[in-house]
Design a protein around this motif. Structure first.
Motif, PDB file in Angstrom:
ATOM      1  N   TYR A  15      -9.612   1.436 -42.913  1.00 36.45           N
ATOM      2  CA  TYR A  15      -9.820  -0.232 -42.597  1.00 36.45           C
ATOM      3  C   TYR A  15     -10.705   0.335 -40.934  1.00 36.45           C
ATOM      4  N   SER A  16      -9.492   0.986 -40.000  1.00 35.94           N
ATOM      5  CA  SER A  16     -10.110   0.946 -39.002  1.00 35.94           C
ATOM      6  C   SER A  16     -11.076   2.247 -38.698  1.00 35.94           C
ATOM      7  N   ASN A  49      -5.032 -10.728 -31.461  1.00 37.00           N
ATOM      8  CA  ASN A  49      -5.794 -11.023 -32.843  1.00 37.00           C
ATOM      9  C   ASN A  49      -4.763 -10.710 -33.804  1.00 37.00           C
ATOM     10  N   ARG A  78     -22.136 -10.959 -43.703  1.00 33.02           N
ATOM     11  CA  ARG A  78     -21.182 -11.219 -42.139  1.00 33.02           C
ATOM     12  C   ARG A  78     -20.888 -12.417 -41.381  1.00 33.02           C
ATOM     13  N   ARG A 100     -12.465  -5.110 -34.252  1.00 29.95           N
ATOM     14  CA  ARG A 100     -13.841  -6.204 -35.494  1.00 29.95           C
ATOM     15  C   ARG A 100     -14.366  -7.645 -33.931  1.00 29.95           C
ATOM     16  N   THR A 158     -14.409   0.545 -38.961  1.00 33.67           N
ATOM     17  CA  THR A 158     -14.961  -0.374 -37.844  1.00 33.67           C
ATOM     18  C   THR A 158     -15.452   0.501 -36.601  1.00 33.67           C
ATOM     19  N   HIS A 216     -18.502  -7.550 -33.170  1.00 33.20           N
ATOM     20  CA  HIS A 216     -19.421  -9.409 -33.440  1.00 33.20           C
ATOM     21  C   HIS A 216     -19.523  -9.199 -32.315  1.00 33.20           C
ATOM     22  N   ASP A 221      -7.075  -6.078 -39.246  1.00 28.24           N
ATOM     23  CA  ASP A 221      -8.301  -5.231 -38.080  1.00 28.24           C
ATOM     24  C   ASP A 221      -7.099  -4.282 -37.660  1.00 28.24           C
ATOM     25  N   ARG A 240      -8.959 -12.772 -39.610  1.00 24.07           N
ATOM     26  CA  ARG A 240      -9.293 -12.031 -37.782  1.00 24.07           C
ATOM     27  C   ARG A 240      -8.984 -13.835 -37.539  1.00 24.07           C
TER      28      ARG A 240
END
Length: 465
Positions: A359-360, A185, A260, A293, A363, A297, A288, A194
């Motif tokens: 952010y980690s 990524n 999203r 991420r 997630t 998904h 990410d 991403r």
């Protein structure tokens, strides 16, 4: 002599202007949904209907790479299926960013037998010093770095190809025809989104991922802001008769229902746009920093080819295990101890790392909630059908059930350490690509310790014996 000097300078300027990274990403003549490095083109190693195992390797320089390496070693030594295989054989997907991408790509390319060589090739190497020597002491690179189409990240990509990945490409990766499916990524700068190195992502820009070197992908994933320049990809959209997936048009009407999904559709349309002839890719940690991420998904959507949710719908997967190797550090407060305003270096370091780390955590929680929602829906549907049958036995109900899925979320992180002195030691290791032998050794050893101490991991192993 003056004229000669001026002529030489002019020649250097002209030649430097011609310097370009080679090879760049190449175009694809004709789009085909079955072509190239895709999840559907890789065979499962273990029993797909039993366990779907996903690894995610975070960013964090050599610190992250060494921690992930230790986890791979432990998985290789963990027997399952009566001792006939190891848990490493069950890995279906590895999603990685930045420093973790070095370990993920090396293992996906070369397998377990070659894994010990990764220590010498990368972990115990002063990569920063060697790259600096290439830039400062090699006259050939002086004029190349003056070119607007050749930069520090291109030099890094060449180094990775030469010293770590042997110039191998995604075509070499595809030749293995077996999982794990590697998802490296990066972050597309204009969109802040991403960007993963898979053929499914390269289809909209009409580019052939097979011809791209692994070192180039890893360079994009680890192109830390300011320290390295972005990796440039050429966008050939409109030249290969690309067919937009059906879900995109549907998702564009989902703004009020699923933002999203709407965002994903907008991003894909942006890549197809001819107004974007180039894409600029930076460190994957910007979008990410834990590499989850893509996993989120896949677990929550049937859009796109790589969808674990689709396998769950078809009852091909009974349990999902996610092992997130997170080299995030909990740094002590330093900027708040003084009235003096932080300097430029301190500001850049903070804005480049703090948002990634926060952010980690989010997630990981989203991932956990996704599976909980799935199991709640499965139970709700079952109860609803039972109630309807009780009131109206002759009612015709939709066939099929949502089978509950066992979920094993495991996080390998420094925050699990109970010894404060030991936790402080690992938190103080930087995100650079040059660690001491002691730091590397302790990081490699820490991975198995943290993984083995996880109650969820032990439960997973027991269920597979």
């Amino acid at each position: 002599m003056r004229l000669t000097a001026v002529a030489l300078i002019g020649l250097v300027v002209v030649v430097s202007g011609c310097a370009r990274y080679h090879p760049m990403n190449q175009p694809i003549a004709q789009y085909h949904r079955d072509y190239g490095y895709r999840f559907s083109n890789l065979a499962a190693i273990g029993a797909e209907d039993e366990t779907f195992l996903i690894l995610s390797f975070s960013g964090g320089g050599t610190r992250a790479a060494a921690l992930a390496y230790g986890v791979l070693q432990h998985l290789a030594k963990t027997p399952i299926d009566g001792g006939r295989r190891s848990l490493l054989d069950e890995v279906d997907v590895i999603s990685s960013v930045s420093g973790g991408s070095f370990t993920a790509a090396f293992f996906a390319l070369n397998g377990l037998a070659a894994l010990p060589g990764f220590e010498e090739r990368f972990l115990r190497r002063n990569v920063e010093k060697e790259l600096l020597k290439e830039a400062l002491l090699n006259p050939y690179n002086w004029w190349r770095l003056l070119s607007p189409t050749f930069s520090r990240v291109d030099l890094a990509a060449e180094y990775y190809d030469k010293h770590i990945f042997d110039g191998q490409t995604y075509a070499d990766l595809l030749k293995r025809r077996r999982r794990p499916y590697l998802v490296v990524n990066a972050t597309e700068m204009d969109l802040g989104a991403r960007f993963d190195f898979t053929q499914e992502r390269f289809d909209p820009i009409c580019s052939d991922l097979q011809k791209l070197t692994i070192g180039r992908a890893v360079a994009a994933s680890s192109a830390f802001p300011v320290l390295l320049t972005p990796v440039t990809l050429q966008n050939y959209s409109g030249t290969c008769r690309y067919e937009e997936p059906e879900w995109v048009a549907n998702a564009l009407g989902d703004y009020a229902v699923n933002q999203r999904r709407y965002r994903s559709a907008i991003e894909l349309r942006e890549y197809v746009s001819t107004a974007r002839p180039y894409l600029q890719l930076m460190d994957g940690g910007i979008a990410d920093n834990i590499g989850l991420r893509a996993v989120l998904h896949a677990l929550s959507s049937t859009d796109g080819e790589f969808s674990v949710l689709r396998l769950m719908n078809r009852k091909k997967v009974k349990r999902v295990a996610v092992i997130a190797v997170n080299a995030r550090t909990d740094a002590e407060a330093k900027l708040d101890r003084t009235e003096r305003a932080p300097g430029l270096v301190e500001v850049l370091k903070t804005v480049s790392t703090a948002p990634m780390q926060n952010y980690s955590f989010e997630t990981v929680e989203l991932l956990r909630n996704s599976i909980e929602d799935w199991n709640r829906d499965a139970e709700t549907l079952k109860q609803c059908k039972t109630m309807v049958k009780g009131v109206c036995p002759e009612a015709r109900l939709p066939e099929g059930e949502l089978a509950a899925v066992q979920f094993y979320p495991v996080e390998v992180a420094f925050s699990a350490l109970t010894d404060l002195a030991e936790r402080r030691y690992f938190n103080e290791i930087g995100t650079n690509y040059s660690l001491t032998p002691e730091q590397v050794e302790r990081l490699i050893g820490l991975g198995p310790r943290l993984l083995g101490a996880s109650p969820v991991f032990r439960t997973l192993v027991d269920s597979l014996k």
